[in-house]
Design an enzyme around this catalytic site. Structure first.
Site, short mmCIF file in Angstrom:
data_model
loop_
_atom_site.label_atom_id
_atom_site.label_comp_id
_atom_site.label_asym_id
_atom_site.label_seq_id
_atom_site.Cartn_x
_atom_site.Cartn_y
_atom_site.Cartn_z
N ARG A 1 10.78 6.50 2.06
CA ARG A 1 9.82 6.40 0.99
C ARG A 1 9.78 7.25 -0.23
NH1 ARG A 1 4.40 4.84 3.88
NH2 ARG A 1 3.60 4.45 1.71
N ARG B 1 -2.06 9.41 8.71
CA ARG B 1 -2.72 8.13 8.20
C ARG B 1 -2.02 7.08 9.13
NH1 ARG B 1 -1.21 6.07 2.50
NH2 ARG B 1 0.72 5.56 3.34
N ARG C 1 6.65 1.10 -10.27
CA ARG C 1 7.38 2.01 -9.32
C ARG C 1 8.85 2.16 -10.03
NH1 ARG C 1 4.15 1.07 -4.52
NH2 ARG C 1 4.75 2.75 -3.18
N LYS D 1 -3.78 8.22 -3.34
CA LYS D 1 -3.89 7.40 -4.28
C LYS D 1 -4.97 6.45 -4.00
CE LYS D 1 -0.02 5.36 -5.06
NZ LYS D 1 1.08 6.19 -4.32
N ARG E 1 -0.58 1.89 10.16
CA ARG E 1 0.68 1.16 9.22
C ARG E 1 1.99 1.12 9.81
NH1 ARG E 1 -0.22 2.27 3.07
NH2 ARG E 1 1.94 2.09 3.04
P1 AMP Z 1 2.08 1.16 -0.93
O1 AMP Z 1 1.03 0.75 -0.27
O2 AMP Z 1 1.66 1.11 -2.56
O3 AMP Z 1 2.78 2.47 -0.67
O4 AMP Z 1 3.33 0.21 -0.83
C1 AMP Z 1 3.85 -0.26 0.48
C2 AMP Z 1 5.09 -0.85 0.20
O5 AMP Z 1 5.14 -2.11 -0.54
C3 AMP Z 1 6.23 -0.14 -0.54
O6 AMP Z 1 6.94 0.88 0.26
C4 AMP Z 1 7.20 -1.07 -1.13
O7 AMP Z 1 8.09 -1.60 0.01
C5 AMP Z 1 6.11 -2.43 -1.40
N1 AMP Z 1 5.65 -2.00 -2.83
C6 AMP Z 1 4.47 -1.86 -3.25
N2 AMP Z 1 4.40 -1.90 -4.60
C7 AMP Z 1 5.62 -2.11 -5.08
C8 AMP Z 1 6.50 -2.11 -6.32
N3 AMP Z 1 5.65 -1.95 -7.58
N4 AMP Z 1 7.66 -2.09 -6.44
C9 AMP Z 1 8.36 -2.41 -5.32
N5 AMP Z 1 7.92 -2.35 -4.07
C10 AMP Z 1 6.47 -2.12 -3.83
#
Ligand code: AMP
Length: 190
Positions: A144, A127, A88, A13, A133
Site C-alpha cells: 500500500r 492499528r 488516489r 487521516k 483490519r
Molecule cells: P483506506 O481506508 O482509504 O486506506 O482504503 C482501503 C483500501 O480501499 C485501499 O487500499 C484501496 O484498495 C481501496 N480504496 C479506497 N479508496 C480508494 C480510491 N480512491 N481509489 C482506489 N482504491 C481505493
C-alpha cells in the site's frame, strides 16, 4: 468548505477526519469506509473491491469515480464535504475536477499530512492489532505504501500547481496535528 484530506496510509487521516468533520464540514466521505461497508454487506461492488483491497492494490478508477460522482450529489454534500482517501490517482483527481467544474465549484484546500515511512509501518501494524483490519499485514502494508508513492503522491504536485496544497506535519500528538490542520482551515474559511 470542500476539502481533500491527503496523506499516506497510517498518517492518521481517519482520526483527523473525524475531528475535522465535527468542527468544519458537512459530509465526511471516506471511500475506504464505503468499500469496507460494501464488502461487509456482500454486494457486487464489495466482492470486486475485496480482491484489490486484500492485496493493497487500488480499486479501478472507473469504479471509484462512479461511487464519488453519486455520493457528492447527495443532499448532505451539497454545502461542502471532506474527501478522505479520494482521489488516489491523477485520473481520479481529473475526474473530480470535471465533476466540480460542471457545477461551478472547486476544491478549497488539500490538507496533506506528512509522515515518514518508518513511522508509518509501525503505526499501521499497531492499528491492525487493535482494529483487526484484514489489509494490514506487513506485506500488504508495504505494498500500500508503494502504491501510495507511485500512484497517489504525484497528486501533491497536481494540487500544488492548482495553488490549493497545504502540507501539515503529521508527527506529534493527535491534538498537535489537529491544531496545525485547524490553522490551515481557519485561513481558508476567512
Ligand atoms: P483506506 O481506508 O482509504 O486506506 O482504503 C482501503 C483500501 O480501499 C485501499 O487500499 C484501496 O484498495 C481501496 N480504496 C479506497 N479508496 C480508494 C480510491 N480512491 N481509489 C482506489 N482504491 C481505493
Amino acid at each position: 468548505m470542500r476539502l481533500i484530506l491527503f496523506g499516506p496510509p497510517g498518517a492518521g487521516k481517519g482520526t483527523q477526519a473525524n475531528k475535522i468533520s465535527e468542527n468544519y464540514v458537512a459530509a465526511h466521505i471516506s471511500t475506504g469506509d464505503m468499500l469496507r461497508s460494501a464488502v461487509k454487506n456482500g454486494t457486487e461492488l464489495g466482492t470486486l473491491a475485496k480482491s484489490f483491497m486484500d492485496k493493497g492494490e487500488l480499486v479501478p478508477d472507473d469504479v471509484i469515480i462512479g461511487i464519488i460522482k453519486d455520493r457528492i450529489k447527495e443532499q448532505d454534500a451539497r454545502k461542502g464535504f471532506m474527501l478522505d482517501g479520494f482521489p488516489r490517482t491523477i485520473a481520479q483527481a481529473e475526474a473530480l475536477s470535471g465533476m466540480l467544474q460542471a457545477e461551478n465549484e472547486s476544491i478549497d484546500t488539500v490538507v496533506s499530512i506528512e509522515v515518514k515511512d518508518e513511522e508509518i509501518i509501525g503505526r499501521i501494524l499497531e492499528r491492525a492489532k487493535i482494529e483487526g483490519r484484514e489489509d494490514d499485514t506487513e506485506d500488504v502494508v508495504k505494498n500500500r505504501l508503494n502504491v501510495y508513492r507511485n500512484q497517489t503522491e504525484p497528486l501533491k504536485a497536481y494540487y500544488q500547481s492548482a495553488g490549493v496544497l497545504a502540507e501539515v506535519d503529521g508527527m506529534g500528538t493527535i491534538d498537535e496535528v489537529f491544531g496545525r490542520i485547524e490553522a490551515v482551515l481557519n485561513k481558508v474559511e476567512q
